[in-house]
Scaffold this motif. Structure first.
Motif, PDB file in Angstrom:
ATOM      1  N   CYS A 290       0.870  -1.180   0.000  1.00 26.46           N
ATOM      2  CA  CYS A 290       0.000   0.000   0.000  1.00 26.46           C
ATOM      3  C   CYS A 290       0.901   1.222   0.000  1.00 26.46           C
ATOM      4  O   CYS A 290       1.606   1.481   0.983  1.00 26.46           O
ATOM      5  N   ALA A 291       0.878   1.952  -1.101  1.00 29.79           N
ATOM      6  CA  ALA A 291       1.710   3.138  -1.243  1.00 29.79           C
ATOM      7  C   ALA A 291       0.911   4.372  -0.852  1.00 29.79           C
ATOM      8  O   ALA A 291      -0.235   4.542  -1.289  1.00 29.79           O
ATOM      9  N   ALA A 292       1.532   5.235  -0.056  1.00 33.63           N
ATOM     10  CA  ALA A 292       0.864   6.428   0.442  1.00 33.63           C
ATOM     11  C   ALA A 292       1.477   7.686  -0.147  1.00 33.63           C
ATOM     12  O   ALA A 292       2.687   7.749  -0.390  1.00 33.63           O
ATOM     13  N   SER A 293       0.650   8.672  -0.357  1.00 29.79           N
ATOM     14  CA  SER A 293       1.118   9.979  -0.800  1.00 29.79           C
ATOM     15  C   SER A 293       0.309  11.047  -0.087  1.00 29.79           C
ATOM     16  O   SER A 293      -0.764  10.793   0.444  1.00 29.79           O
ATOM     17  N   GLY A 294       0.842  12.266  -0.075  1.00 33.60           N
ATOM     18  CA  GLY A 294       0.147  13.345   0.598  1.00 33.60           C
ATOM     19  C   GLY A 294       0.818  13.665   1.915  1.00 33.60           C
ATOM     20  O   GLY A 294       2.037  13.812   1.972  1.00 33.60           O
ATOM     21  N   ARG A 295       0.037  13.737   2.968  1.00 33.83           N
ATOM     22  CA  ARG A 295       0.572  14.081   4.286  1.00 33.83           C
ATOM     23  C   ARG A 295       1.619  13.078   4.744  1.00 33.83           C
ATOM     24  O   ARG A 295       1.674  11.968   4.266  1.00 33.83           O
ATOM     25  N   ALA A 296       2.439  13.476   5.701  1.00 34.72           N
ATOM     26  CA  ALA A 296       3.537  12.663   6.205  1.00 34.72           C
ATOM     27  C   ALA A 296       3.059  11.277   6.612  1.00 34.72           C
ATOM     28  O   ALA A 296       2.263  11.126   7.542  1.00 34.72           O
ATOM     29  N   PHE A 297       3.562  10.271   5.909  1.00 37.08           N
ATOM     30  CA  PHE A 297       3.143   8.893   6.140  1.00 37.08           C
ATOM     31  C   PHE A 297       3.433   8.447   7.564  1.00 37.08           C
ATOM     32  O   PHE A 297       2.645   7.747   8.188  1.00 37.08           O
ATOM     33  N   SER A 298       4.567   8.872   8.083  1.00 38.75           N
ATOM     34  CA  SER A 298       4.979   8.420   9.410  1.00 38.75           C
ATOM     35  C   SER A 298       4.115   8.970  10.535  1.00 38.75           C
ATOM     36  O   SER A 298       4.258   8.554  11.689  1.00 38.75           O
ATOM     37  N   SER A 299       3.207   9.882  10.218  1.00 37.39           N
ATOM     38  CA  SER A 299       2.323  10.417  11.243  1.00 37.39           C
ATOM     39  C   SER A 299       1.036   9.596  11.377  1.00 37.39           C
ATOM     40  O   SER A 299       0.180   9.926  12.181  1.00 37.39           O
ATOM     41  N   TYR A 300       0.928   8.528  10.588  1.00 36.06           N
ATOM     42  CA  TYR A 300      -0.264   7.687  10.597  1.00 36.06           C
ATOM     43  C   TYR A 300       0.018   6.293  11.121  1.00 36.06           C
ATOM     44  O   TYR A 300       1.009   5.671  10.732  1.00 36.06           O
ATOM     45  N   SER A 301      -0.884   5.796  11.960  1.00 41.82           N
ATOM     46  CA  SER A 301      -0.974   4.358  12.183  1.00 41.82           C
ATOM     47  C   SER A 301      -1.646   3.769  10.954  1.00 41.82           C
ATOM     48  O   SER A 301      -2.512   4.406  10.354  1.00 41.82           O
ATOM     49  N   MET A 302      -1.265   2.560  10.577  1.00 36.29           N
ATOM     50  CA  MET A 302      -1.793   1.952   9.361  1.00 36.29           C
ATOM     51  C   MET A 302      -2.461   0.624   9.664  1.00 36.29           C
ATOM     52  O   MET A 302      -2.046  -0.100  10.580  1.00 36.29           O
ATOM     53  N   GLY A 303      -3.479   0.326   8.894  1.00 37.33           N
ATOM     54  CA  GLY A 303      -4.188  -0.925   9.087  1.00 37.33           C
ATOM     55  C   GLY A 303      -4.553  -1.584   7.771  1.00 37.33           C
ATOM     56  O   GLY A 303      -4.561  -0.943   6.718  1.00 37.33           O
ATOM     57  N   TRP A 304      -4.811  -2.873   7.858  1.00 36.98           N
ATOM     58  CA  TRP A 304      -5.375  -3.638   6.748  1.00 36.98           C
ATOM     59  C   TRP A 304      -6.723  -4.189   7.194  1.00 36.98           C
ATOM     60  O   TRP A 304      -6.846  -4.704   8.323  1.00 36.98           O
ATOM     61  N   PHE A 305      -7.698  -4.077   6.309  1.00 43.17           N
ATOM     62  CA  PHE A 305      -9.023  -4.634   6.517  1.00 43.17           C
ATOM     63  C   PHE A 305      -9.349  -5.491   5.298  1.00 43.17           C
ATOM     64  O   PHE A 305      -8.691  -5.400   4.262  1.00 43.17           O
TER      65      PHE A 305
ATOM     66  N   ALA B 231     -11.040 -12.273  -0.275  1.00 36.11           N
ATOM     67  CA  ALA B 231     -11.697 -11.010   0.049  1.00 36.11           C
ATOM     68  C   ALA B 231     -11.031  -9.889  -0.748  1.00 36.11           C
ATOM     69  O   ALA B 231      -9.969 -10.081  -1.357  1.00 36.11           O
ATOM     70  N   VAL B 232     -11.667  -8.736  -0.708  1.00 34.13           N
ATOM     71  CA  VAL B 232     -11.011  -7.510  -1.149  1.00 34.13           C
ATOM     72  C   VAL B 232     -10.289  -6.941   0.072  1.00 34.13           C
ATOM     73  O   VAL B 232     -10.897  -6.766   1.131  1.00 34.13           O
ATOM     74  N   TYR B 233      -9.001  -6.671  -0.088  1.00 34.32           N
ATOM     75  CA  TYR B 233      -8.188  -6.180   1.014  1.00 34.32           C
ATOM     76  C   TYR B 233      -7.960  -4.679   0.846  1.00 34.32           C
ATOM     77  O   TYR B 233      -7.581  -4.215  -0.235  1.00 34.32           O
ATOM     78  N   TYR B 234      -8.177  -3.953   1.935  1.00 32.26           N
ATOM     79  CA  TYR B 234      -8.039  -2.503   1.951  1.00 32.26           C
ATOM     80  C   TYR B 234      -6.974  -2.076   2.960  1.00 32.26           C
ATOM     81  O   TYR B 234      -6.932  -2.614   4.072  1.00 32.26           O
ATOM     82  N   CYS B 235      -6.151  -1.119   2.584  1.00 27.78           N
ATOM     83  CA  CYS B 235      -5.314  -0.501   3.600  1.00 27.78           C
ATOM     84  C   CYS B 235      -5.981   0.806   4.027  1.00 27.78           C
ATOM     85  O   CYS B 235      -6.774   1.398   3.282  1.00 27.78           O
ATOM     86  N   ALA B 236      -5.665   1.226   5.238  1.00 28.39           N
ATOM     87  CA  ALA B 236      -6.304   2.397   5.805  1.00 28.39           C
ATOM     88  C   ALA B 236      -5.323   3.116   6.720  1.00 28.39           C
ATOM     89  O   ALA B 236      -4.439   2.494   7.294  1.00 28.39           O
ATOM     90  N   ALA B 237      -5.510   4.426   6.848  1.00 31.76           N
ATOM     91  CA  ALA B 237      -4.624   5.261   7.646  1.00 31.76           C
ATOM     92  C   ALA B 237      -5.396   5.942   8.761  1.00 31.76           C
ATOM     93  O   ALA B 237      -6.493   6.466   8.535  1.00 31.76           O
ATOM     94  N   SER B 238      -4.803   5.918   9.951  1.00 33.45           N
ATOM     95  CA  SER B 238      -5.426   6.552  11.106  1.00 33.45           C
ATOM     96  C   SER B 238      -4.483   7.596  11.708  1.00 33.45           C
ATOM     97  O   SER B 238      -3.302   7.305  11.909  1.00 33.45           O
TER      98      SER B 238
END
Length: 124
Positions: free
Chosen positions: A22-37, A92-99
């Motif tokens: 899961c590639a992230a762009s935008g705000r600082a990635f390291s400021s997010y906890s990350m999850g998979w659903f 399943a369909v796997y989603y990544c998510a940022a918190s």
């Protein structure tokens, strides 16, 4: 807000392995906890795994514990899900998510950004 794009899904035989990214762009990635659903056909989306901002803390659902591994590379703005010993019920369909929360928990409401999802199909 961070934007997320998953990749790496596909078709695999039961007992096989697959890695999602899961590639992230935008705000600082390291400021997010990350999850998979994941969401299986006809079922509600469910929590799979979570990793802290630094990567030092991880948490898994009972259904994947010992088989799946979540990791992240903050230098590459990417979170991974390594899936071993796959079962047909992992389809399943796997989603990544940022918190933005330090303690993100397992509830979807705690995650503010979502990817579009990637399909994982495990054949028996």
């Amino acid at each position: 807000q961070v934007q997320l794009v998953e990749s790496g899904g596909g078709l695999v035989q039961a007992g096989g392995s697959l890695s999602l990214s899961c590639a992230a762009s935008g705000r600082a990635f390291s400021s997010y906890s990350m999850g998979w659903f994941r969401q299986a056909p006809g079922k509600e989306r469910e929590f799979v795994a979570r990793i802290s901002r630094s990567g030092g803390d991880t948490y898994y659902s009972d259904s994947v514990k010992g088989r799946f591994t979540i990791s992240r590379d903050n230098a590459k703005n990417t979170v991974y899900l390594r899936m071993n010993s796959l079962k047909p019920e992992d389809t399943a369909v796997y989603y990544c998510a940022a918190s933005p929360l330090i303690f993100a928990g397992t509830r979807e409401v705690n995650f503010e950004a979502w990817g579009q999802g990637t399909q994982v199909t495990v054949a028996s």
